[in-house]
Scaffold this motif. Structure first.
Motif, PDB file in Angstrom:
ATOM      1  N   PHE A 166       0.846  -1.195   0.000  1.00 25.13           N
ATOM      2  CA  PHE A 166       0.000   0.000   0.000  1.00 25.13           C
ATOM      3  C   PHE A 166       0.886   1.251   0.000  1.00 25.13           C
ATOM      4  CE2 PHE A 166      -3.477   2.775   1.063  1.00 25.13           C
ATOM      5  CZ  PHE A 166      -2.961   3.694   1.964  1.00 25.13           C
ATOM      6  N   TRP A 167       1.911   1.233   0.808  1.00 25.64           N
ATOM      7  CA  TRP A 167       2.758   2.403   0.974  1.00 25.64           C
ATOM      8  C   TRP A 167       3.661   2.663  -0.232  1.00 25.64           C
ATOM      9  CZ3 TRP A 167       1.919   6.167   4.091  1.00 25.64           C
ATOM     10  CH2 TRP A 167       2.923   7.071   4.455  1.00 25.64           C
ATOM     11  N   GLU A 168       3.792   1.698  -1.117  1.00 23.72           N
ATOM     12  CA  GLU A 168       4.666   1.855  -2.290  1.00 23.72           C
ATOM     13  C   GLU A 168       4.163   2.957  -3.202  1.00 23.72           C
ATOM     14  OE1 GLU A 168       5.012  -1.915  -4.283  1.00 23.72           O
ATOM     15  OE2 GLU A 168       6.384  -2.682  -2.756  1.00 23.72           O
ATOM     16  N   LEU A 185      -0.077  10.232  -0.446  1.00 20.74           N
ATOM     17  CA  LEU A 185      -0.709  11.558  -0.503  1.00 20.74           C
ATOM     18  C   LEU A 185      -2.093  11.520   0.140  1.00 20.74           C
ATOM     19  CD1 LEU A 185      -0.470  14.475  -1.446  1.00 20.74           C
ATOM     20  CD2 LEU A 185      -1.484  13.778  -3.641  1.00 20.74           C
ATOM     21  N   ILE A 186      -2.824  10.463  -0.117  1.00 17.09           N
ATOM     22  CA  ILE A 186      -4.162  10.335   0.490  1.00 17.09           C
ATOM     23  C   ILE A 186      -4.051  10.340   2.011  1.00 17.09           C
ATOM     24  CG2 ILE A 186      -6.102   8.745   0.831  1.00 17.09           C
ATOM     25  CD1 ILE A 186      -5.684   7.875  -2.117  1.00 17.09           C
ATOM     26  N   PHE A 221       5.970  14.811   3.259  1.00 14.79           N
ATOM     27  CA  PHE A 221       6.189  16.005   4.069  1.00 14.79           C
ATOM     28  C   PHE A 221       5.043  17.011   3.990  1.00 14.79           C
ATOM     29  CE2 PHE A 221       9.982  16.377   6.596  1.00 14.79           C
ATOM     30  CZ  PHE A 221      10.690  15.255   6.238  1.00 14.79           C
ATOM     31  N   VAL A 222       4.155  16.859   3.034  1.00 14.94           N
ATOM     32  CA  VAL A 222       2.926  17.680   3.069  1.00 14.94           C
ATOM     33  C   VAL A 222       2.236  17.455   4.408  1.00 14.94           C
ATOM     34  CG1 VAL A 222       0.578  17.860   2.153  1.00 14.94           C
ATOM     35  CG2 VAL A 222       2.512  17.808   0.585  1.00 14.94           C
ATOM     36  N   GLY A 223       2.053  16.205   4.734  1.00 15.54           N
ATOM     37  CA  GLY A 223       1.395  15.862   5.989  1.00 15.54           C
ATOM     38  C   GLY A 223       2.211  16.290   7.201  1.00 15.54           C
ATOM     39  N   VAL A 224       3.538  16.124   7.112  1.00 17.03           N
ATOM     40  CA  VAL A 224       4.401  16.485   8.256  1.00 17.03           C
ATOM     41  C   VAL A 224       4.297  17.981   8.538  1.00 17.03           C
ATOM     42  CG1 VAL A 224       6.795  16.703   9.007  1.00 17.03           C
ATOM     43  CG2 VAL A 224       6.030  14.596   7.914  1.00 17.03           C
TER      44      VAL A 224
END
Lengths: 290, 443
Positions: free
Chosen positions: B27-29, B35-36, B299-302
Motif C-alpha cells: 500500500f505504501w509503495e 498523498l491520500i 512532508f505535506v502531511g508532516v
C-alpha cells in the motif's frame, strides 16, 4: 545379508519425484540421487525453482524516501532470482537429459516452504539438499523453509547432505516403536526404494531388553512385507542422533530411514529434537516421513 | 492555547510513517496512497486552523517553509545524483577508513543523502570480494548517512528546517566538537574492526571470490570523478542559501519574496545540474525522481500536522518535565531513532522555546528559532536537540532517509545487510556508549 525382494504385488513404486532447485552442493547431490532413483524405478523428475517474491517484497522499516529505493532494490532482486532460477532449470534439464531420465522444470513464485509443500501433493516424494537456501536473495541461510517442510511434508522427504556418499546397498531403518517410525518404514517399503537393498533395523534404547523387543517388532513387520532385515539393538546413553549415525556408518549405510518429529514440540523444546539433530549432523541421506 | 487534540494528527502521522511501510508495504509503495494519507491526517488540522487566530497566516508561512525545504532537498538530491566516482579501488582498511573519513566531511556540504549516494557504490565495489563486509555498510550508515550531517544546515533535513525557522546558517558550526568526537570515535573503531576482519579473511582458504558478482555491474578502471560541473552548481546553490538566509531579511523582507528568491535560486541550480549531467552518470547512480516525489508527498502531511504540535509545545514546554540539555539530547534522539528526525527536531526545538522562555528573558516562539539559538539557555537546548536528532537518526533504519537507501543499494550489490533487529543491535553496541560520552562531556 542378502538383499531383500518383496512379495509380489505388495510394493508400489515412486513414479514422480520432486527436486528443489538452487545452487548449493546439497542440491547438486540431491539431483544426482534423484536421477539414480528415477533410473532404477522408471520415475520422472520435476525440478522446482522458487522465486521468493513475498519475502523479497515484504514490508520493511525505513525512513521517509526509502520506499523508492526499496522498489528499485526489489525489482533488481526479483530479476536476479529469475535469472538464477533459469540457470538452475537449464542445468537440471541438461543433467536429466544426459541420464535419459524424463524430466520437466517448474518455476513458481511464492514462499519456498508453501510452494514445496503445495507441489509435493502431486508427487511421490521430494529430495532437498540439506544446505539448500531457497531464500537466497534475502537470507544467508534458510532455516524457516526447512522447519516448515520438515514438520508438514505430506509425502516422504529425502534430505541430502552436501558431501559425497559412498555407494552401498545398505539402508539403516531407525525404529523406536512409534507410529511415526512404523509409518516411515512402511512408506519406505511402498516407495520401492527397499527393493534389492540390504536392510538394517536400528533401535537405540537405554534398556537392552526393551530395545530388543522393539527391534524384533520391526524385523517381523518387514518380514510380513517380504523383506529380510538385520537387527541392531543399540544400548546407549549417547543422544539418539549420534548413536544412530554411528551405527549407520558401521554398516556402511547409504540411506537412513526415520520417522520425523515423533514426539511433541513441547518435548522437543526441553529435550531437543532427534530429527533436527540428525538433519544437522548426518553425512548420509535421510528418508523422512511423519 | 492549542488544544491537545490538535496535536493528535501529528502523533498519529509520525507513528503511521514508521509502522505502515512494515505492515502495509505494498500500500505504501504508491505515492498516491501516501498523498491520500497525508491529506487525511492534515484535514483536522486544516479545519482547526481555519477557525484559529492567525491560522491562515500560519498555513501560509508553513507553505513557504515547505516549498523552501523541498527546493533545497531537490537541489541537493539532483546535484549529488549528477556526480559519481568511477573506477576500481581495493577495499583495504586504510582505503575504507579514508572513504568514511571523506564522507564524514562532505556530508555537511552535499547532505548526508548526497554523500551516501556519491560514496556507497564505489565503496561497495572496492569491497565486493570481502567475505566479511557487513560492518562496512553499518559504519557507513553511522558516519556518512548520519554523523556527517551535523555541521551545516545542508547536512541533514532537521538542521535545514531549523535554518528555515531562523537558526543562522553558520550556527551549526558550533557543533564541530560534537561532530569530531562522534565521527572520530567511529572512524577509530571502524579502522580497528575492519583491520580485524581483513586479517581474518586472509586466513580463510583461498577462493575465487567470497561473494557472488554484484547484480549491478559497473565499469572498473582508473579512479575518476565524473560530473564535476555539479560542484560548481553546488557552490552556487550553497551561495544562494547562505546569502538569502543571512541577508535576505534585510533586503527582501521576511515574506514571500525572500522565500521565492531562495526557492528559485536553489531550483535554478537543480535544473542546471539535471541539464548538464551526462545520462550515463545518472544511470550509474540509478537516478530517479522517485525519492524526491516521495519525500514531497509525505512532508505535506508532516508540515501541516506539525503546526499545532509546535504551538502546543511552545506554550506548554516548561511543564512537560524535559528541561535539561541532556534530557533534550536523549529525548529528541530516542524519538529520532524510530521516527523521522526532521519533524522530531522541530518538535523538540519548539519544546525548547517553551523551556527557555520560562528560564527568563524574552518569550520565544517556535517560528523564530534564531532567537532560541541566541538565548543563553536556549542555545544549549538547541545544541542538544540538533545533536540528538541528527546523530541518533543512525540508531535504526527508520531514523533517517539515507539509512535504508544504503541498505537497499548494498543488497543490490549482493552484500548481506543486517535485519532491522540486527542493525539495531549493532547501533546499540557501538553508538549508545559513544552517545553516553557525548551526553556526559557536552550536556
Amino acid at each position: 545379508m542378502s538383499s531383500s525382494e518383496p512379495r509380489a504385488g505388495l510394493t508400489a513404486m515412486a513414479k514422480s519425484l520432486l527436486v528443489g532447485l538452487e545452487d548449493s552442493a546439497g542440491t547438486d547431490r540431491a539431483t544426482e540421487l534423484a536421477i539414480e532413483i528415477a533410473q532404477a524405478q522408471g520415475a520422472r523428475l520435476v525440478g522446482l525453482a522458487i522465486i521468493d517474491e513475498p519475502d523479497i517484497t515484504a514490508g520493511a522499516a525505513m525512513g521517509i524516501g526509502g520506499s523508492s529505493y526499496k522498489q528499485d532494490r526489489d525489482k533488481i532482486l526479483i530479476e536476479d532470482a529469475h535469472r538464477r532460477a533459469r540457470e538452475h532449470e537449464e542445468l537440471f534439464e541438461h543433467r536429466c537429459k544426459k541420464a535419459s531420465v524424463p524430466a520437466r522444470v517448474l518455476e513458481v513464485s511464492g514462499r519456498p516452504a508453501e510452494m514445496i509443500l503445495e507441489e509435493l501433493q502431486h508427487h511421490d516424494m521430494v529430495l532437498l539438499g540439506r544446505d539448500a537456501n531457497f531464500r537466497f536473495e534475502t537470507q544467508a541461510a534458510d532455516t524457516r523453509t526447512w522447519d516448515l517442510v520438515l514438520h508438514r511434508a505430506s509425502r516422504p522427504l529425502i534430505v541430502v547432505p552436501e558431501n559425497e556418499v559412498a555407494s552401498s546397498n545398505a539402508v539403516a531403518l531407525a525404529y523406536d516403536g512409534s507410529v511415526a517410525a512404523t509409518r516411515a518404514m512402511r512408506s519406505f517399503v511402498s516407495s520401492g526404494l527397499a527393493r534389492g537393498r540390504e536392510l538394517h533395523v536400528v533401535t537405540v534404547h537405554e534398556n537392552g531388553a526393551t530395545g530388543w523387543e522393539i527391534a524384533t517388532e520391526a524385523v517381523q513387520a518387514l518380514e510380513e512385507l517380504g523383506y529380510k532385515a538385520q537387527l541392531h539393538n543399540i544400548v546407549s546413553v549417547l543422544p539418539l542422533a549420534k548413536a544412530l549415525l554411528q551405527t549407520a556408518a558401521s554398516v556402511n549405510a547409504s540411506l537412513i530411514v526415520m520417522g520425523a518429529f515423533a514426539h511433541s514440540r513441547l518435548r522437543h523444546l526441553f529435550r531437543g529434537s532427534a530429527t533436527q539433530q540428525l538433519v544437522e549432523q548426518t553425512t548420509i541421506p535421510l528418508f523422512l516421513t511423519h | 492555547m492549542t488544544p491537545f487534540w490538535a496535536v493528535l494528527p501529528f502523533l498519529v502521522y509520525l507513528l503511521g510513517i514508521a509502522v505502515v511501510p512494515i505492515f502495509f508495504g505494498h500500500f505504501w509503495e504508491k505515492n498516491r496512497n501516501k498523498l491520500i494519507v497525508a491529506l487525511l491526517v492534515s484535514l483536522p488540522v486544516f479545519l482547526y486552523l481555519s477557525s484559529a487566530p492567525h491560522g491562515g497566516a500560519l498555513l501560509g508561512r508553513t507553505a513557504l517553509d515547505y516549498l523552501s525545504f523541498m527546493a533545497l532537498l531537490t537541489a541537493l538530491f539532483t546535484i549529488s545524483g549528477g556526480i559519481c566516482l568511477r573506477g576500481a579501488l581495493v577495499g583495504s582498511p586504510l582505503v575504507n577508513t579514508a572513504f568514511l573519513a571523506v564522507g564524514s566531511v562532505i556530508g555537511s556540504l552535499v547532505g548526508t543523502t548526497g554523500a551516501s549516494v556519491l560514496l556507497i557504490r564505489p565503496l561497495l565495489r572496492a569491497n565486493d570480494r570481502r567475505a566479511y563486509a557487513t560492518h562496512i555498510v553499518v559504519f557507513f550508515i553511522f558516519i556518512v548517512s548520519n554523523g556527517a550531517g551535523l555541521l551545516t544546515p545542508l547536512g541533514d533535513p532537521p538542521l535545514f528546517l531549523g535554518f528555515l525557522h531562523g537558526v543562522p546558517f553558520t550556527w551549526t558550526l558550533r557543533l564541530l566538537p560534537h561532530w569530531a568526537l562522534v565521527n572520530g570515535a567511529l572512524l577509530a573503531l571502524f579502522a580497528v574492526i575492519d583491520r580485524i576482519q581483513f586479517m581474518r579473511e586472509r586466513r580463510l582458504p583461498r577462493r575465487r571470490s567470497h561473494t557472488p558478482a554484484p547484480l549491478v555491474v559497473e565499469a572498473a578502471g582508473r579512479l575518476q570523478l565524473q560530473g564535476t560541473l555539479n560542484l560548481v552548481w553546488l557552490a552556487g546553490m550553497v551561495g544562494v542559501v547562505f546569502l538569502v538566509g543571512s541577508f535576505g531579511e534585510r533586503y527582501l523582507g521576511d515574506g514571500v519574496l525572500r522565500a521565492a528568491v531562495q526557492i528559485a535560486g536553489t531550483l535554478l541550480f537543480a535544473a542546471l545540474s539535471y541539464k548538464t549531467t551526462r545520462p550515463e552518470v545518472h544511470e550509474v547512480n540509478r537516478f530517479s525522481w522517485g525519492p524526491v516525489i516521495e519525500v514531497a508527498v509525505v512532508f505535506v502531511g508532516v508540515f501541516v500536522t506539525m503546526i499545532p504540535a509546535m504551538s502546543f509545545l511552545g506554550e506548554r514546554g516548561s511543564t512537560l518535565g524535559i528541561t535539561k540539555p541532556w534530557q533534550f539530547f536523549w529525548a529528541s534522539g530516542a524519538l529520532s531513532s524510530v521516527l523521522d528526525n526532521a519533524p522530531t527536531y522541530l518538535t523538540f526545538a519548539s519544546l525548547a522555546t517553551g523551556v527557555a522562555s520560562a528560564a527568563g528573558g524574552a518569550v520565544l516562539s517556535p517560528d523564530n528559532l534564531g532567537a532560541l539559538a541566541a538565548h543563553p539557555v536556549g542555545r544549549e537546548l538547541l545544541t542538544a536537540v540538533s545533536c540528538g536528532a541528527v546523530l541518533m537518526g543512525a540508531v535504526t533504519y527508520m531514523g533517517n532517509g539515507p539509512n535504508f537507501m544504503v541498505k537497499a543499494i548494498a543488497e543490490q550489490h549482493r552484500m548481506r545487510t543486517p535485519s532491522f533487529l540486527g542493525y539495531t543491535l549493532w547501533s546499540f553496541a557501538i553508538l549508545i556508549p559513544i552517545f553516553l560520552v557525548v551526553s556526559h562531556v557536552f550536556f
